[in-house]
Design a protein around this motif. Sequence first.
Motif, PDB file in Angstrom:
ATOM      1  N   PHE A  33      -5.070   8.307   7.607  1.00  0.00           N
ATOM      2  CA  PHE A  33      -5.479   7.890   6.267  1.00  0.00           C
ATOM      3  C   PHE A  33      -6.792   7.128   6.308  1.00  0.00           C
ATOM      4  CE2 PHE A  33      -1.036   8.693   5.976  1.00  0.00           C
ATOM      5  CZ  PHE A  33      -0.823   9.122   4.687  1.00  0.00           C
ATOM      6  N   ASN A  49      -7.488   4.303   4.983  1.00  0.00           N
ATOM      7  CA  ASN A  49      -7.310   2.878   5.310  1.00  0.00           C
ATOM      8  C   ASN A  49      -6.390   2.708   6.516  1.00  0.00           C
ATOM      9  OD1 ASN A  49      -4.907   3.595   4.285  1.00  0.00           O
ATOM     10  ND2 ASN A  49      -4.788   2.012   2.723  1.00  0.00           N
ATOM     11  N   VAL A  84      -1.214  12.920  10.013  1.00  0.00           N
ATOM     12  CA  VAL A  84      -2.173  12.530   8.985  1.00  0.00           C
ATOM     13  C   VAL A  84      -2.821  11.200   9.363  1.00  0.00           C
ATOM     14  CG1 VAL A  84      -2.510  12.016   6.543  1.00  0.00           C
ATOM     15  CG2 VAL A  84      -0.771  13.685   7.248  1.00  0.00           C
ATOM     16  N   PHE A 101       6.761   5.402  15.935  1.00  0.00           N
ATOM     17  CA  PHE A 101       7.535   5.615  14.705  1.00  0.00           C
ATOM     18  C   PHE A 101       7.953   7.074  14.525  1.00  0.00           C
ATOM     19  CE2 PHE A 101       8.220   6.254  10.188  1.00  0.00           C
ATOM     20  CZ  PHE A 101       8.939   5.122   9.821  1.00  0.00           C
ATOM     21  N   GLY A 102       6.985   7.977  14.682  1.00  0.00           N
ATOM     22  CA  GLY A 102       7.273   9.387  14.479  1.00  0.00           C
ATOM     23  C   GLY A 102       8.202   9.947  15.547  1.00  0.00           C
ATOM     24  N   ASP A 133       0.819  -1.197   0.000  1.00  0.00           N
ATOM     25  CA  ASP A 133       0.000   0.000   0.000  1.00  0.00           C
ATOM     26  C   ASP A 133       0.865   1.263   0.000  1.00  0.00           C
ATOM     27  OD1 ASP A 133      -1.934   1.846   0.281  1.00  0.00           O
ATOM     28  OD2 ASP A 133      -2.929   0.850   1.960  1.00  0.00           O
ATOM     29  N   ALA A 148      -3.481   2.922   7.210  1.00  0.00           N
ATOM     30  CA  ALA A 148      -2.055   2.798   6.860  1.00  0.00           C
ATOM     31  C   ALA A 148      -1.190   2.473   8.079  1.00  0.00           C
ATOM     32  CB  ALA A 148      -1.553   4.076   6.180  1.00  0.00           C
ATOM     33  N   LEU A 149      -1.659   1.538   8.904  1.00  0.00           N
ATOM     34  CA  LEU A 149      -0.815   1.083  10.010  1.00  0.00           C
ATOM     35  C   LEU A 149       0.235   0.142   9.451  1.00  0.00           C
ATOM     36  CD1 LEU A 149      -3.497   0.369  12.744  1.00  0.00           C
ATOM     37  CD2 LEU A 149      -2.107   2.422  12.423  1.00  0.00           C
ATOM     38  N   PHE A 150       1.464   0.228   9.980  1.00  0.00           N
ATOM     39  CA  PHE A 150       2.529  -0.642   9.502  1.00  0.00           C
ATOM     40  C   PHE A 150       2.252  -2.055  10.006  1.00  0.00           C
ATOM     41  CE2 PHE A 150       4.702   3.566  10.286  1.00  0.00           C
ATOM     42  CZ  PHE A 150       4.446   4.012   9.003  1.00  0.00           C
ATOM     43  N   PRO A 151       1.985  -2.995   9.096  1.00  0.00           N
ATOM     44  CA  PRO A 151       1.420  -4.281   9.513  1.00  0.00           C
ATOM     45  C   PRO A 151       2.362  -5.149  10.337  1.00  0.00           C
ATOM     46  CG  PRO A 151       1.875  -4.277   7.153  1.00  0.00           C
ATOM     47  CD  PRO A 151       2.111  -2.877   7.642  1.00  0.00           C
ATOM     48  N   TYR A 152       3.684  -4.981  10.149  1.00  0.00           N
ATOM     49  CA  TYR A 152       4.600  -5.861  10.862  1.00  0.00           C
ATOM     50  C   TYR A 152       5.153  -5.183  12.110  1.00  0.00           C
ATOM     51  CZ  TYR A 152       7.322  -2.805   8.054  1.00  0.00           C
ATOM     52  OH  TYR A 152       7.785  -1.669   7.483  1.00  0.00           O
ATOM     53  N   MET A 153       4.549  -4.031  12.480  1.00  0.00           N
ATOM     54  CA  MET A 153       4.964  -3.379  13.719  1.00  0.00           C
ATOM     55  C   MET A 153       3.822  -3.484  14.729  1.00  0.00           C
ATOM     56  SD  MET A 153       6.751   0.160  12.544  1.00  0.00           S
ATOM     57  CE  MET A 153       7.862   0.260  11.145  1.00  0.00           C
ATOM     58  N   ARG A 200      -1.075   7.649  16.545  1.00  0.00           N
ATOM     59  CA  ARG A 200       0.191   7.769  15.842  1.00  0.00           C
ATOM     60  C   ARG A 200       0.354   9.167  15.232  1.00  0.00           C
ATOM     61  NH1 ARG A 200       1.327   4.001  10.704  1.00  0.00           N
ATOM     62  NH2 ARG A 200      -0.179   5.451   9.826  1.00  0.00           N
ATOM     63  N   ALA A 201      -0.775   9.699  14.741  1.00  0.00           N
ATOM     64  CA  ALA A 201      -0.708  11.025  14.128  1.00  0.00           C
ATOM     65  C   ALA A 201      -0.567  12.116  15.180  1.00  0.00           C
ATOM     66  CB  ALA A 201      -1.952  11.255  13.278  1.00  0.00           C
ATOM     67  N   CYS A 213       4.849  11.319   6.484  1.00  0.00           N
ATOM     68  CA  CYS A 213       4.170  12.315   7.308  1.00  0.00           C
ATOM     69  C   CYS A 213       4.729  12.324   8.715  1.00  0.00           C
ATOM     70  CB  CYS A 213       2.686  12.009   7.408  1.00  0.00           C
ATOM     71  SG  CYS A 213       1.842  12.173   5.867  1.00  0.00           S
ATOM     72  N   LEU A 214       5.178  11.140   9.174  1.00  0.00           N
ATOM     73  CA  LEU A 214       5.683  11.037  10.545  1.00  0.00           C
ATOM     74  C   LEU A 214       7.142  11.449  10.632  1.00  0.00           C
ATOM     75  CD1 LEU A 214       3.908   7.702  11.405  1.00  0.00           C
ATOM     76  CD2 LEU A 214       3.433   9.926  12.411  1.00  0.00           C
ATOM     77  N   ALA A 244       2.376   7.498   4.988  1.00  0.00           N
ATOM     78  CA  ALA A 244       2.211   7.669   6.433  1.00  0.00           C
ATOM     79  C   ALA A 244       3.573   7.851   7.095  1.00  0.00           C
ATOM     80  CB  ALA A 244       1.489   6.464   7.020  1.00  0.00           C
ATOM     81  N   SER A 254       0.007   4.138   0.767  1.00  0.00           N
ATOM     82  CA  SER A 254      -0.257   5.006   1.912  1.00  0.00           C
ATOM     83  C   SER A 254       0.622   4.656   3.112  1.00  0.00           C
ATOM     84  CB  SER A 254      -1.738   4.968   2.293  1.00  0.00           C
ATOM     85  OG  SER A 254      -2.112   3.689   2.691  1.00  0.00           O
ATOM     86  N   LEU A 255       1.167   3.432   3.153  1.00  0.00           N
ATOM     87  CA  LEU A 255       2.103   3.112   4.241  1.00  0.00           C
ATOM     88  C   LEU A 255       3.348   3.984   4.122  1.00  0.00           C
ATOM     89  CD1 LEU A 255       2.001  -0.782   4.421  1.00  0.00           C
ATOM     90  CD2 LEU A 255       0.870   0.867   5.894  1.00  0.00           C
TER      91      LEU A 255
END
Lengths: 277, 348, 282
Positions: free
Chosen positions: B81, B83, B79, B98-99, A172, B85-90, B146-147, A181-182, A178, A174-175
Amino acid sequence: MSYQVTEKIWEKPLVELGRVFLWGSVCFWLVFVLAPVVVTVVSSFTAAEFLTFPPKGFSLRWYFRVMELDWFLTSMRTSLIVATVSTLIATVFAVMAARVLTRHRFRAKGAFEILMLSPLIIPGVVFGFAFFNVVLQFRLEGLSLLNLFVAHSVVTIPLMLRPIWSSMAGTDLSLEEAAQCLGATPWVTFWKITFPMILPGIVAGAIIAFTFSFNDITIAIFLVGPETQTLPVQLMSQIEYTPDASPAAITSIIIFFTLILFFIIDRTVGMDVFAQK
Amino acid sequence: MAEVKLTGLSKYYGDFAAASNVSFDVESGSFLSLLGPSGCGKTTTLRMIIGFEEPTAGDIFIDGARINDVKPWLRDLGVVFQNYALFPYMTVAENVAFGLRRRGMEPADIRRRTSEFLELVGLPGKEDRFPRQLSGGQQQRVALARALVIEPRVLLLDEPLSNLDAKLRAEMRFELKRIQNETGVTSVFVTHDQEEALTLSDRIVVMNQGEVVTVGKPKEIWERPTSAFVADFLGVENIFAPDGAEPGAVVINGKRFAAEHDGRSSRLVGLRSTDIEFGGDGDTGLAGRVRQTSYRGAINTYVVDVPGIPRPLYVSTAADLPIGSDVAVKPRDGAILVLEPDMEIATE
Amino acid sequence: MSTGAKRETYIIGAPASVWLVVLLVIPCLYLLFQSLTPLSGAGLSLENYENLVESGTFRKALRRSIIVSVWVTALTVLAGYPIALVASRASSRARTVVMVIVIFPFLLSAVVRAYGWTVILGENGVVNDFLVGIGLIDEPLRLIQNTFAIVVGETHVLLPYMVLSLLTVIQRIDRNLEAAAMSLGASPPVIFFKVVVPLTLPGLLTGMLLVFSLSMTAFATPFLLGGPRSPILTVLMYQYAYTLFDWSKATAVAGVLLVLGLGFVILHRFVSRRLMRDVEAG
C-alpha cells in the motif's frame, strides 16, 4: 504628521484588575466544584455519632460500619451486576453501530446516526417513564433486573458509541485491507486488526457507560423492585433517615472508585472523550 | 507465477465512470505499470484486481480462471500500500508472519521464512523492531517482505514510492527492480510518476479519465507516444496543431517536415525541447525570437516565439543566446511526433 | 469491503437499530399517543394538555423550571468563561489541574453530589454553622429543599458542559489574530473585548443552549435537592406518574418534555451550524 498609538493611563491597572478578577473567580468556582466532594470525604472520617463538618476526631468506624450494612452490600451487588451486564450489551451494539458508521455507505446513514444518538436527545426521565409505561402494560414489573439491564443498555449505547466511533474512524482502512490481502477473513480481520486498534475507545466507552449505569437514578427509580434496589436509589432513600456518617462513608467509597476510573480514562484515551459532542 | 488478464473491466459510480472498458494482459513474471494522473482510474483498476471494488462490468482472470467472485482474502495476491499499512502494534516479524499464520504454516517454518524474506528486502535482524522505530524506506521494505513472503500469484503495488523523499525513492526503485527480478513475481505497479514507470516496467499501460490510452513497452511509449495526452504526460513540451499534413510530412509555417503522418488533418504534432536545435536558414528552419531563457547548467532552455505557431516553442540546447535574439529553430530529423488529439491544447 | 456490501450493512446495522426502535422510539411514541387519548372519550384530542395548562401546579412547575434554567445558564457562563480562559492559556500543568477538577464531577453520581450539598447547605450544614457561629444570623437559613438548592446543584452538574463548549472555541482562536491586533497597536483589554470575546460567541451561545436544555430536562438533582414541594417539570411528571398515578397528566407532561428536548436539539443544531459557518467564513 502621523497618528500614534498612545498608551492610555487606565490600561495597566485595568489589565492587572482583570487578571486578579480572572484568577479570583476561577479559584472561587473550583472551590465550588470541589466543595461537595471534599466536605463529604472529610466528614466521613468523623469519630462522632452524628455527621458534622469539620469532623470531630478521626476514625474509620463508619467505613467498618457500612461493611456490615445489609442494604449497602446487596444494593452494591445489584448495581455492579446491572452496570456490568448493560455495559456488555451496549458494547456489542456500539461496536457494530460504529462499524456501520465508519465503514459503510448507504442512504439512510443520517437517520441511522440520529437513531443511535437518540437516547441523548430524549430526556432520560421521559425515557424512564416511557419504558416503565411499557413494562406495566405487559405486566413485566416482576423482571426488574432484566428491565434495568435493557433500559441501561439503551441509554448507554450513544455514550459508548462516541469514543468507539472516533477510534474506529482514526483506524486506517488500509490496515484492514492489508490483512485481507494476506488471507484474513473479515472475522479474523476484525479480531486481529480492528479490535486491538479500537480497544482504547472501547475501554473509555465502557468506563463511561459503566459509571453512567452505576450512578443512574433517573431511569432506575422507575424500574427498581423491592429486591433489586440499585445503590444510588437505595442510598437516596436511606440518607433521609440516617443522620450519622455512614452515607458519607458510602459516597466516599463511590468517589474513590470513580476517581480510579477517571484516571484510567486519562491514561488510556485522555479526557478529550468528554469534549466530543 | 501467474498471468493476469483484464477484459472490458469497468467501474461506474452512478453515471461517473471511474474505470471504463479496461483491458490488458500481464505476462507471467513480467512487470507492468499502470501510469496516469490522479483520478485516471489506475487505483480503481488495481482495487478491482485485489477485490476491494466490485467491477460493474468485465472480467478479471488469473491464470485463465475468472476471479471476479473470489473474496479478497482467497485471491492469494500480495499488495503493497501507499502508506505501507504495517500493523502498528505488531513487530516486523509479526507483520511479515501475518499472512503465513493465516495459511497455517508451522511456527518454525514461519520464523525461517520470515527472516529469509527480511534478508531479501535488505532488513536482516530487524525482526523485533516495531514499525514506528523504522524509517520510511525500511517500513517500505517490511511491507514488501510481508506481501512477498506468502509467495503471491501476483504482486500489486499502489504508489509504493510516493511517500519517500527523492533520494530514497531512486534507491528503492532499484531495490524494487532487483527484488522483482530475484523473485520473478508477476507485478502490477500503479504510479503517476513516468520515470518510475519507465525504469521499472516491462510494459506500461497509460490511463486517462478511466480509460486505457495506450499500452506498450517503455521504449516505445517514450519514443513514439501515440497521443497528445501521453506525450504531454511524458513531458513533451511542445504540442500544437500543424498548418497542414500529407502522408509522410507535416507543414509548419508553410514549410514541410518529414514525419510519419497518415495525412489525417485532425492530428497534432509534438516536439521535445531537446529535439529542437537552433540553426538552419530561412528554407529549413523556422524564424523566431528568444522571449526568455533559463539557465540549467549544461543545457539552457529557451522560450522562443515563432510567428504562426500559437504557443511559444521550448528549446533545450547548449547554445548561449541573450533574450531578444533572432533565431531559426529546426526539429531534428525524425523527431516530430504525430499525436492523436485526445486533449485540449492550451494556446496563449 | 470499503464500500461494504449491502447485506453486510443490514446484518451489522440492524441489531442496534431494532434494539433502539423497539425499546426507545416505540415506547416514547406510545407515551405520546397516550397523552393524546383522554380518559373521557375515544379518539385523539389535546384534552390532557388543555387540562394541564389550566392547572396551577403545572404552571408553577413550568415557571420554576424556566427560572432555575435561566439562573443555571447565567451562573455556568459566569463560572465557565474564566475557567475556560485560564484552562486554554495557562501552563500545561495548571491546565491539567483545572481540567481534572472541572471534568471529574462528570462521573459522579447525582446522589453523591446531592449528599455533599446537603452536608454543606443543610440545617446543620457547613454554611449555616458558619453564619450562626459568627453571629450573622440567629436561626439557620433554609438553603435546601428549595429552588435555591436546585440552582446550586444544577450549576455544579452542568458547569463542565459550558467549560468544554467554550474551550473548543477558545482553542480554535488563531493566536496570530491576537499578535496581529497587538502589532496594530491594540492593548490587552482591547484585544480581549474586540478579538477574543466576539470569536467565542458561538461557543458561548451553543453552550448556553445546551446547559439551558439539559437543565430543563434534568431530573435527579432537582428531585434530590428540590424536595417534593417545589417540583420542576420533570419532578412533577414523576410525581404524577409514580406517586399520584395520574396517567393523563403524567403523559402530558412527558409530551411537553419530549417536545422541549427535541426542540432544543433542533435549535442547537441549527444555531451551531449557522454560527460555525459564520465564524469559518469570517
